[in-house]
Structures are given as C-alpha cells and as structure tokens.
Design a protein around this motif. Structure first.
Motif, PDB file in Angstrom:
ATOM      1  N   GLU A  46       0.845  -1.088   0.017  1.00  0.00           N
ATOM      2  CA  GLU A  46       0.114   0.033  -0.017  1.00  0.00           C
ATOM      3  C   GLU A  46       0.958   1.104   0.026  1.00  0.00           C
ATOM      4  O   GLU A  46       1.902   1.284   0.688  1.00  0.00           O
ATOM      5  CB  GLU A  46      -0.931  -0.057   1.124  1.00  0.00           C
ATOM      6  CG  GLU A  46      -2.006  -1.061   1.018  1.00  0.00           C
ATOM      7  CD  GLU A  46      -2.862  -1.104   2.355  1.00  0.00           C
ATOM      8  OE1 GLU A  46      -3.062   0.144   3.040  1.00  0.00           O
ATOM      9  OE2 GLU A  46      -3.574  -2.182   2.780  1.00  0.00           O
ATOM     10  N   GLY A  47       0.578   2.221  -0.703  1.00  0.00           N
ATOM     11  CA  GLY A  47       1.257   3.518  -0.869  1.00  0.00           C
ATOM     12  C   GLY A  47       2.264   3.659  -2.054  1.00  0.00           C
ATOM     13  O   GLY A  47       2.715   4.502  -2.542  1.00  0.00           O
ATOM     14  N   ASP A  48       2.566   2.119  -2.593  1.00  0.00           N
ATOM     15  CA  ASP A  48       3.345   2.006  -3.996  1.00  0.00           C
ATOM     16  C   ASP A  48       2.770   2.670  -5.143  1.00  0.00           C
ATOM     17  O   ASP A  48       1.582   2.818  -5.007  1.00  0.00           O
ATOM     18  CB  ASP A  48       3.958   0.605  -4.241  1.00  0.00           C
ATOM     19  CG  ASP A  48       4.756  -0.009  -3.101  1.00  0.00           C
ATOM     20  OD1 ASP A  48       5.467   0.774  -2.398  1.00  0.00           O
ATOM     21  OD2 ASP A  48       5.080  -0.963  -3.473  1.00  0.00           O
ATOM     22  N   GLU A  49       3.487   3.374  -6.047  1.00  0.00           N
ATOM     23  CA  GLU A  49       2.791   3.778  -7.262  1.00  0.00           C
ATOM     24  C   GLU A  49       3.038   2.708  -8.202  1.00  0.00           C
ATOM     25  O   GLU A  49       4.271   1.801  -8.100  1.00  0.00           O
ATOM     26  CB  GLU A  49       3.643   4.846  -7.806  1.00  0.00           C
ATOM     27  CG  GLU A  49       3.183   5.666  -8.890  1.00  0.00           C
ATOM     28  CD  GLU A  49       3.941   6.873  -9.330  1.00  0.00           C
ATOM     29  OE1 GLU A  49       3.105   7.686  -9.736  1.00  0.00           O
ATOM     30  OE2 GLU A  49       4.905   6.996  -8.954  1.00  0.00           O
ATOM     31  N   VAL A  50       2.027   2.526  -9.059  1.00  0.00           N
ATOM     32  CA  VAL A  50       2.072   1.662 -10.148  1.00  0.00           C
ATOM     33  C   VAL A  50       2.307   2.607 -11.288  1.00  0.00           C
ATOM     34  O   VAL A  50       1.438   3.609 -11.472  1.00  0.00           O
ATOM     35  CB  VAL A  50       1.047   0.612 -10.175  1.00  0.00           C
ATOM     36  CG1 VAL A  50       1.312  -0.329  -9.102  1.00  0.00           C
ATOM     37  CG2 VAL A  50      -0.342   1.282 -10.081  1.00  0.00           C
ATOM     38  N   ILE A  51       2.803   2.207 -12.303  1.00  0.00           N
ATOM     39  CA  ILE A  51       2.938   2.965 -13.551  1.00  0.00           C
ATOM     40  C   ILE A  51       2.577   2.425 -14.929  1.00  0.00           C
ATOM     41  O   ILE A  51       2.774   1.221 -14.824  1.00  0.00           O
ATOM     42  CB  ILE A  51       4.475   3.510 -13.845  1.00  0.00           C
ATOM     43  CG1 ILE A  51       4.957   4.415 -12.517  1.00  0.00           C
ATOM     44  CG2 ILE A  51       4.832   4.199 -15.170  1.00  0.00           C
ATOM     45  CD1 ILE A  51       6.453   4.627 -12.381  1.00  0.00           C
ATOM     46  N   LYS A  52       1.730   2.904 -15.621  1.00  0.00           N
ATOM     47  CA  LYS A  52       1.180   2.293 -16.693  1.00  0.00           C
ATOM     48  C   LYS A  52       2.240   1.721 -17.546  1.00  0.00           C
ATOM     49  O   LYS A  52       3.200   2.177 -17.656  1.00  0.00           O
ATOM     50  CB  LYS A  52       0.490   3.145 -17.591  1.00  0.00           C
ATOM     51  CG  LYS A  52      -0.063   2.685 -18.878  1.00  0.00           C
ATOM     52  CD  LYS A  52      -0.878   3.602 -19.706  1.00  0.00           C
ATOM     53  CE  LYS A  52      -1.354   3.273 -20.886  1.00  0.00           C
ATOM     54  NZ  LYS A  52      -2.144   4.214 -21.582  1.00  0.00           N
ATOM     55  N   GLY A  53       2.134   0.254 -18.027  1.00  0.00           N
ATOM     56  CA  GLY A  53       3.025  -0.393 -18.847  1.00  0.00           C
ATOM     57  C   GLY A  53       4.133  -1.201 -17.845  1.00  0.00           C
ATOM     58  O   GLY A  53       4.759  -1.801 -18.449  1.00  0.00           O
TER      59      GLY A  53
END
Length: 127
Positions: A46-53
C-alpha cells in the motif's frame, strides 16, 4: 461477476473496474487460463505507485513465473490479502479476484471495452 460490461481491459491481459472512488485491477480470465494453476503471487505494498506499462506483481504458476503490468498510473490503496494465502482464487474466479485497489488514477487511455478485448484475444490466438 460474469457481467464484464463495466470492466475495461488492457492488451497485457489485466482488467480494470472503476467503482466510484475505488479502482480495482485484476488478471483477465484469458491470462489466468494461459498461466495455468497459480501457486504464488507477490503484490506491491500500500502506498506504492504503479506506472502504466510497468510490472507491479509477480505471478507464479505451475508453468512459469510471469508479471502483471499496470494498465494505469496510480497509487496502491489496498492489496487483496486473501490472494496472499490463496492465489488459486485467481484461477477459479479471475473477474472477482482483484489484485490491487488504486487511487489517484492517471493515464487511462488505451483501455479496451469487454468486446474489444474479446476480439483482441481472438486475433492473438489466430496469429
């Protein structure tokens, strides 16, 4: 959740469900079928960023270790803890077994409707 009309899909075989402020991401039925029996899953915090692709999860099946790729850019607000103990739920109910819930969603272009995704999968199998 057989009704996929409200879901969007990515060409890397993840689904996205927008539900008010909540946005859930999971693996498509096609993806779980290709993977075979899933035995382990490693999800972000939780709190992590996910980046498209980009990859956000490792999924181990009896066939291989694969990655799930984020269809959108956002921040993880929850993970599906149930999958940590029972990853096989993805095989039995892929459209109910969300992986992560996100907020602050960006970059939602390129998502496919259920019909567009079905056609994409059919064309992939023919190639």
């Amino acid at each position: 959740m057989e009704n996929t009309a409200e879901m969007k899909f990515s060409k890397s075989h993840e689904w996205v469900l927008f539900d008010g402020d909540k946005v859930r991401i999971g693996l498509s039925d096609y993806a779980q079928d290709q993977l075979g029996d899933i035995v382990f899953i490693d999800l972000p915090d939780e709190g992590d960023e996910v980046i498209k692709g980009e990859s956000f999860a490792d999924i181990e099946s009896v066939k291989a270790v694969s990655e799930a790729y984020s269809p959108i850019t956002a921040t993880v607000s929850a993970i599906n803890e149930e999958l940590m103990d029972s990853p096989e739920l993805i095989n039995s109910a892929p459209l109910e077994s969300w992986l992560i819930e996100v907020e602050g969603v960006e970059e939602i272009e390129d998502l496919l409707s259920a019909d567009e995704y079905k056609k994409f999968c059919e064309e992939s199998e023919e190639a």
